[in-house]
Design an enzyme around this catalytic site. Structure first.
Site, PDB file in Angstrom:
ATOM      1  N   GLY A 288     -46.143 -62.396 -41.330  1.00  0.00           N
ATOM      2  CA  GLY A 288     -45.521 -61.964 -42.573  1.00  0.00           C
ATOM      3  C   GLY A 288     -44.047 -62.305 -42.616  1.00  0.00           C
ATOM      4  O   GLY A 288     -43.572 -63.274 -42.014  1.00  0.00           O
ATOM      5  N   SER A 289     -43.269 -61.477 -43.316  1.00  0.00           N
ATOM      6  CA  SER A 289     -41.878 -61.807 -43.640  1.00  0.00           C
ATOM      7  C   SER A 289     -40.957 -61.897 -42.437  1.00  0.00           C
ATOM      8  O   SER A 289     -39.891 -62.519 -42.525  1.00  0.00           O
ATOM      9  CB  SER A 289     -41.319 -60.786 -44.631  1.00  0.00           C
ATOM     10  OG  SER A 289     -41.956 -60.919 -45.886  1.00  0.00           O
ATOM     11  N   VAL A 290     -41.294 -61.308 -41.303  1.00  0.00           N
ATOM     12  CA  VAL A 290     -40.452 -61.445 -40.127  1.00  0.00           C
ATOM     13  C   VAL A 290     -40.361 -62.909 -39.708  1.00  0.00           C
ATOM     14  O   VAL A 290     -39.394 -63.340 -39.068  1.00  0.00           O
ATOM     15  CB  VAL A 290     -40.989 -60.561 -38.979  1.00  0.00           C
ATOM     16  CG1 VAL A 290     -42.266 -61.144 -38.403  1.00  0.00           C
ATOM     17  CG2 VAL A 290     -39.931 -60.339 -37.908  1.00  0.00           C
ATOM     18  N   PHE A 291     -41.332 -63.712 -40.134  1.00  0.00           N
ATOM     19  CA  PHE A 291     -41.360 -65.141 -39.819  1.00  0.00           C
ATOM     20  C   PHE A 291     -40.295 -65.910 -40.594  1.00  0.00           C
ATOM     21  O   PHE A 291     -40.006 -67.072 -40.272  1.00  0.00           O
ATOM     22  CB  PHE A 291     -42.754 -65.690 -40.132  1.00  0.00           C
ATOM     23  CG  PHE A 291     -43.137 -66.905 -39.344  1.00  0.00           C
ATOM     24  CD1 PHE A 291     -43.204 -66.866 -37.965  1.00  0.00           C
ATOM     25  CD2 PHE A 291     -43.465 -68.093 -39.974  1.00  0.00           C
ATOM     26  CE1 PHE A 291     -43.577 -67.983 -37.230  1.00  0.00           C
ATOM     27  CE2 PHE A 291     -43.839 -69.208 -39.256  1.00  0.00           C
ATOM     28  CZ  PHE A 291     -43.899 -69.154 -37.878  1.00  0.00           C
ATOM     29  N   LYS A 292     -39.722 -65.279 -41.600  1.00  0.00           N
ATOM     30  CA  LYS A 292     -38.673 -65.938 -42.383  1.00  0.00           C
ATOM     31  C   LYS A 292     -37.426 -66.222 -41.550  1.00  0.00           C
ATOM     32  O   LYS A 292     -36.581 -67.026 -41.953  1.00  0.00           O
ATOM     33  CB  LYS A 292     -38.321 -65.078 -43.597  1.00  0.00           C
ATOM     34  CG  LYS A 292     -39.442 -64.995 -44.629  1.00  0.00           C
ATOM     35  CD  LYS A 292     -39.157 -63.955 -45.704  1.00  0.00           C
ATOM     36  CE  LYS A 292     -40.356 -63.818 -46.657  1.00  0.00           C
ATOM     37  NZ  LYS A 292     -40.198 -62.704 -47.615  1.00  0.00           N
TER      38      LYS A 292
END
Length: 580
Positions: A288-292
């Site tokens: 999810g967004s932590v991969f940003k």
């Protein structure tokens, strides 16, 4: 004239002589067979009636944390051993042994009458039981000294330390990974029954090499704090499971690795397989967004985006290759720093489209996704990162928000540590030093640099963006009073395998961050699997990060961040006034 002598007596004498000769030949033949031809076989057979050569476990090396606190030790133990042929009354022997061993009398009797030359009755008895048994002096029953593995801290660092089987062979964790160093090999003893029916033992053959003692990178105190806060976070969010990883950013040393559910190392056989699984290494998931964080690192390194550059949020929805992807808010114009701070999917997708397939893939693989880190623990999975030729029209958009990629917590933690230390990707490891073992000198384990993934300048700019994400974005719950925290939240929907769609209810909530941001000492990842009461990474995982960081920074005597001392003083004054 005398009558001729009858031939009958002489014939009988000849026959008798021949029979005697044949009998003697038979006796000599049998003696030859016993004494010469079958000597070795019969000797072995006879020896087996009163002697047995047995392997017993040698003392295993000690495992300690980085400060010498014992995590795994070997204690003296005895194993109960029987020579059934020397037991005069098996029923009486079984009746005497049953109450001491806590085993049904019938079960013991079955072993004693199974027709075997030697049998184990009980392995690795505690000292008190062994003392009582030694006082029985039962013919044909004996005790042989062995060692028994013990874990003084119970479930602390269970998935990291691992455990051994009955023969003291490593089965999981460090015990398995470094079994050759810790084990020292087996030794053999020979049990012989004397005239009184007692079983006597003697060592046989060369003694095995001395085992090595291992010093781990883990810190017992940090491990305890990580486990405690993870347990609280899992309970607070009613999550199915969770993991915490704490790394030293500049070396890749694992300071703590925790999983929930967990188990007691001293009773591992009673724990279900799900509790024994090292989720931080073995479980992969869409982040999810932590991969940003990786997306931002790639775009900043390539000069494709600036922190203050504006992106239009399309009021919360963007269409890519016929697929509509939504934001959690209806954003308008946002700077790139705000895109990261507010975790805008639309803004992230627009940045990902600038990178392109090959450009983005090179950074994803460069950070280590799609391959094992090579950490010195068993069970690590590589996750899943498909090659660009296998991507669809929506893949770049999906990857930009942490979908269509499967990662482990270990991979994610290592990538985060690379940003924290200025752009160097280190291999996570748990072995810090080896002491002794076969006369070898002590050996320290140096950090293992894999590669540089981004420049120090890119790491500095990205750190400033991640600080904003904590101070003014979705990561506010992870802020640590007195310290500058850099981090990113993540809330990833899990794929419903039956429906082939992303679930509305099942998510992975996470927070990844490092602290102090200006000179990182800790890189911490908190992951909660399927939280039911709080599904957002910031509010579900962020507080666990905060409490781990706060207590560990105090434990390590890390001074507050510059400009934050006044904040700490104000909080202390307020707390003091509240007590008055």
């Amino acid at each position: 004239m005398l009558a001729a002598e009858s031939p009958a007596p002489r014939g009988r004498a000849i026959v008798l002589f021949l029979l005697l000769l044949a009998f003697l030949a038979l006796v000599v033949g049998r003696l030859f067979a016993f004494q010469i031809r079958d000597h070795q076989r019969l000797t072995r057979r006879a020896t087996q009636q009163y002697e047995r050569r047995l392997p017993v476990t040698a003392k295993r090396g000690t495992i300690t944390d980085r400060h010498g606190r014992e995590l795994a030790v070997s204690l003296e133990a005895h194993s109960l051993y029987a020579h059934p042929a020397a037991i005069r009354d098996p029923r009486a022997a079984a009746a005497a042994l049953a109450p001491i061993l806590g085993v049904p009398r019938g079960e013991i009797l079955t072993r004693l009458t199974a027709g075997k030359p030697f049998v184990w009755l009980e392995r690795k008895l505690p000292g008190r039981q062994a003392e009582v048994l030694a006082g029985l002096t039962l013919p044909g029953i004996g005790l042989v000294p062995e060692s028994r593995r013990s874990y003084p801290r119970g479930q602390l660092a269970a998935h990291l330390v691992g455990f051994v089987g009955l023969d003291d062979t490593g089965l999981e964790g460090v015990e398995y990974q470094y079994d050759a160093l810790l084990g020292g090999g087996s030794r053999f003893v020979t049990g012989r029954v004397d005239a009184l029916g007692r079983v006597l033992f003697r060592d046989e053959g060369p003694r095995p090499p001395a085992p090595a003692d291992l010093v781990l990178t883990v810190d017992e105190v940090i491990q305890y704090v990580a486990e405690r806060e993870l347990q609280r976070a899992v309970a607070r969010a009613a999550a199915q499971a969770g993991s915490v990883l704490v790394l030293e950013p500049g070396t890749g040393e694992v300071l703590a690795l925790a999983n929930v559910p967990t188990f007691d190392l001293n009773a591992f056989a009673q724990a279900p397989a799900t509790s024994r699984r090292n989720r931080a290494l073995a479980d992969s998931y869409e982040p999810g967004s932590v991969f940003k964080v990786v997306l931002a690192a790639a775009a900043l390194e390539e000069g494709l985006v600036q922190p203050g550059e504006f992106f239009f949020g399309e009021h919360g929805v963007i269409e890519v290759a016929g697929v509509k992807i939504r934001d959690h808010e209806r954003y308008g114009w946002l700077t790139f720093s705000q895109v990261m701070a507010q975790s805008s999917n639309v803004g992230a997708i627009k940045v990902g489209q600038r990178l392109g397939r090959s450009g983005y893939y090179n950074y994803l693989s460069g950070f280590g996704f799609g391959s094992r880190t090579g950490m010195d623990l068993p069970g690590e999975t590589p996750g899943l990162l498909r090659r660009p030729r296998e991507w669809s029209g929506v893949s770049i958009a999906a990857l930009s928000i942490g979908q269509e990629v499967s990662v482990t917590s270990l991979q994610l933690g290592a990538a985060l540590a690379a940003v924290a230390n200025g752009g160097r990707l280190y291999r996570p490891h748990v072995l810090k030093a080896v002491r002794g073992g076969g006369g070898a000198p002590p050996r320290e384990v140096p950090p293992q640099l894999i590669r540089r993934v981004i420049s120090p300048e890119t790491a500095r700019r990205l750190t400033a963006i991640l600080v904003e994400a904590v101070e003014r974005g979705t990561g506010k719950a992870a802020a640590v009073p007195g310290y500058t925290v850099a981090g990113k939240t993540g809330t990833a929907q899990k794929l419903d395998q039956e429906a082939g769609l992303y679930s509305r209810d099942k998510v992975v909530a996470s927070f990844a961050g490092f602290v102090p941001a200006e000179s990182p000492r800790l890189a911490i990842l908190v992951v909660l699997d399927e939280p039911r009461l709080d599904r957002w990474g910031g509010s579900a995982a962020g507080p666990a990060f905060r409490e781990i960081a706060r207590e560990v920074l105090h434990y390590l005597n890390v001074p507050p961040s510059p400009g934050r001392r006044a904040q700490v003083a104000r909080r202390a004054d307020a707390a003091a006034q509240g007590l008055n």
